[in-house]
Design a protein around this motif. Sequence first.
Motif, short mmCIF file in Angstrom:
data_model
loop_
_atom_site.label_atom_id
_atom_site.label_comp_id
_atom_site.label_asym_id
_atom_site.label_seq_id
_atom_site.Cartn_x
_atom_site.Cartn_y
_atom_site.Cartn_z
N GLY A 129 31.27 -0.23 0.93
CA GLY A 129 30.04 -0.23 1.72
C GLY A 129 30.12 -1.22 2.87
O GLY A 129 30.90 -2.18 2.83
N VAL A 130 29.32 -0.97 3.89
CA VAL A 130 29.18 -1.91 5.00
C VAL A 130 27.71 -1.99 5.37
O VAL A 130 26.94 -1.05 5.17
CB VAL A 130 30.01 -1.49 6.25
CG1 VAL A 130 31.49 -1.62 5.98
CG2 VAL A 130 29.66 -0.08 6.69
N ALA A 155 26.37 2.02 5.59
CA ALA A 155 27.25 3.08 5.10
C ALA A 155 27.73 2.75 3.70
O ALA A 155 28.02 1.58 3.38
CB ALA A 155 28.45 3.27 6.03
N LEU A 156 27.82 3.77 2.85
CA LEU A 156 28.33 3.61 1.49
C LEU A 156 29.10 4.88 1.15
O LEU A 156 28.63 5.99 1.39
CB LEU A 156 27.16 3.43 0.51
CG LEU A 156 27.52 3.04 -0.92
CD1 LEU A 156 28.17 1.65 -0.96
CD2 LEU A 156 26.27 3.05 -1.81
N THR A 157 30.32 4.70 0.60
CA THR A 157 31.17 5.86 0.36
C THR A 157 31.95 5.72 -0.94
O THR A 157 32.14 4.60 -1.45
CB THR A 157 32.15 6.06 1.52
OG1 THR A 157 32.87 7.28 1.35
CG2 THR A 157 33.17 4.93 1.60
N TYR A 187 15.06 4.01 7.77
CA TYR A 187 16.24 4.47 8.50
C TYR A 187 17.18 5.15 7.52
O TYR A 187 16.99 5.08 6.29
CB TYR A 187 16.96 3.29 9.18
CG TYR A 187 17.52 2.27 8.21
CD1 TYR A 187 18.84 2.34 7.79
CD2 TYR A 187 16.71 1.26 7.70
CE1 TYR A 187 19.34 1.43 6.88
CE2 TYR A 187 17.21 0.34 6.80
CZ TYR A 187 18.52 0.42 6.39
OH TYR A 187 19.03 -0.48 5.49
N ARG A 188 18.19 5.82 8.05
CA ARG A 188 19.15 6.53 7.21
C ARG A 188 20.52 5.92 7.44
O ARG A 188 20.92 5.65 8.58
CB ARG A 188 19.15 8.01 7.56
CG ARG A 188 19.95 8.89 6.61
CD ARG A 188 19.53 10.35 6.75
NE ARG A 188 19.73 10.83 8.11
CZ ARG A 188 20.55 11.85 8.42
NH1 ARG A 188 21.24 12.45 7.48
NH2 ARG A 188 20.64 12.27 9.66
N SER A 189 21.25 5.69 6.35
CA SER A 189 22.61 5.18 6.47
C SER A 189 23.56 6.31 6.85
O SER A 189 23.15 7.46 7.02
CB SER A 189 23.03 4.51 5.16
OG SER A 189 22.99 5.44 4.09
N TYR A 190 24.82 5.98 6.98
CA TYR A 190 25.87 6.94 7.35
C TYR A 190 25.75 8.22 6.52
O TYR A 190 25.54 8.15 5.31
CB TYR A 190 27.23 6.28 7.09
CG TYR A 190 28.43 7.13 7.41
CD1 TYR A 190 28.89 7.24 8.72
CD2 TYR A 190 29.10 7.80 6.39
CE1 TYR A 190 30.00 8.01 9.00
CE2 TYR A 190 30.21 8.57 6.67
CZ TYR A 190 30.66 8.68 7.98
OH TYR A 190 31.76 9.44 8.26
N PRO A 191 25.77 9.42 7.15
CA PRO A 191 26.22 9.70 8.52
C PRO A 191 25.17 9.46 9.60
O PRO A 191 25.43 9.74 10.78
CB PRO A 191 26.59 11.18 8.46
CG PRO A 191 25.65 11.73 7.43
CD PRO A 191 25.51 10.66 6.40
N GLY A 192 24.01 8.97 9.24
CA GLY A 192 23.07 8.55 10.26
C GLY A 192 23.62 7.33 11.00
O GLY A 192 24.50 6.63 10.51
N ALA A 193 23.09 7.10 12.18
CA ALA A 193 23.56 5.97 12.99
C ALA A 193 22.35 5.13 13.40
O ALA A 193 21.57 5.55 14.26
CB ALA A 193 24.31 6.46 14.23
#
Length: 223
Positions: A129-130, A155-157, A187-193
């Motif tokens: 994550g970042v 972002a979390l993957t 707000y939305r995390s990745y893939p949102g920016a």
Amino acid sequence: MSPCAHAQTAEQRLADYRQRVERLEDQVAIETLQADYGYYFDKGLWNEVADLFSKDGTFEYGQRGVYVGQDRIRSALLLFGPHGLAPAHLNNHMQLQAVITVAPDGRTAKARWQGMVMLAEPGANGQWGVGLYENEYVKQGGVWKISKLHFYMTALTDYDLGWTKSAIPMEGQSALFPPDRPPTEVYRSYPGAYIPPFDYVHPVTGKSLKNIPQPADDVVGRK
């Protein structure tokens, strides 16, 4: 220039130097405070983490909402696991790229940090994550404390799949330990920016970076 004027100028210069040294010492103390937060958080030392906050401090992680006060922060931290780091668990939250701004009076400060996250637990894939921290601090009794911690998970993957094949959504508000307030920003995390507003001005132009144009996002209703 009279001797008196010379003396006044020297005294003023000395006072200015003293203030600059004090503000630099404040920056070092805040950097150490935030590093301690990271080390304690990594190992699930929730009491030690909560003790880093002022009594009315706030804690906000992603879209989980805002927890107010040390006792409520302790409850929020239990959502990350029990006290102490259990075997086969990983909970690293690294604090990087600090930009610390101390108020001229040395009583409060703000800081932006880059956060790198590594998570693992038995029976589940690891996660990368970042995110970004936008934090505030207060000096009480000569000791710096966290007055507001806000971690924007960007972002979390899945560790094995990677960023191009996996985007894990953020967790919402807990029913077990509900927050005191809803998230301050949706707000939305990745893939949102989404770019969290900067608490400090541009160091060269002096322009504010609080109202950066954001990409449209129909999920959160941003146009």
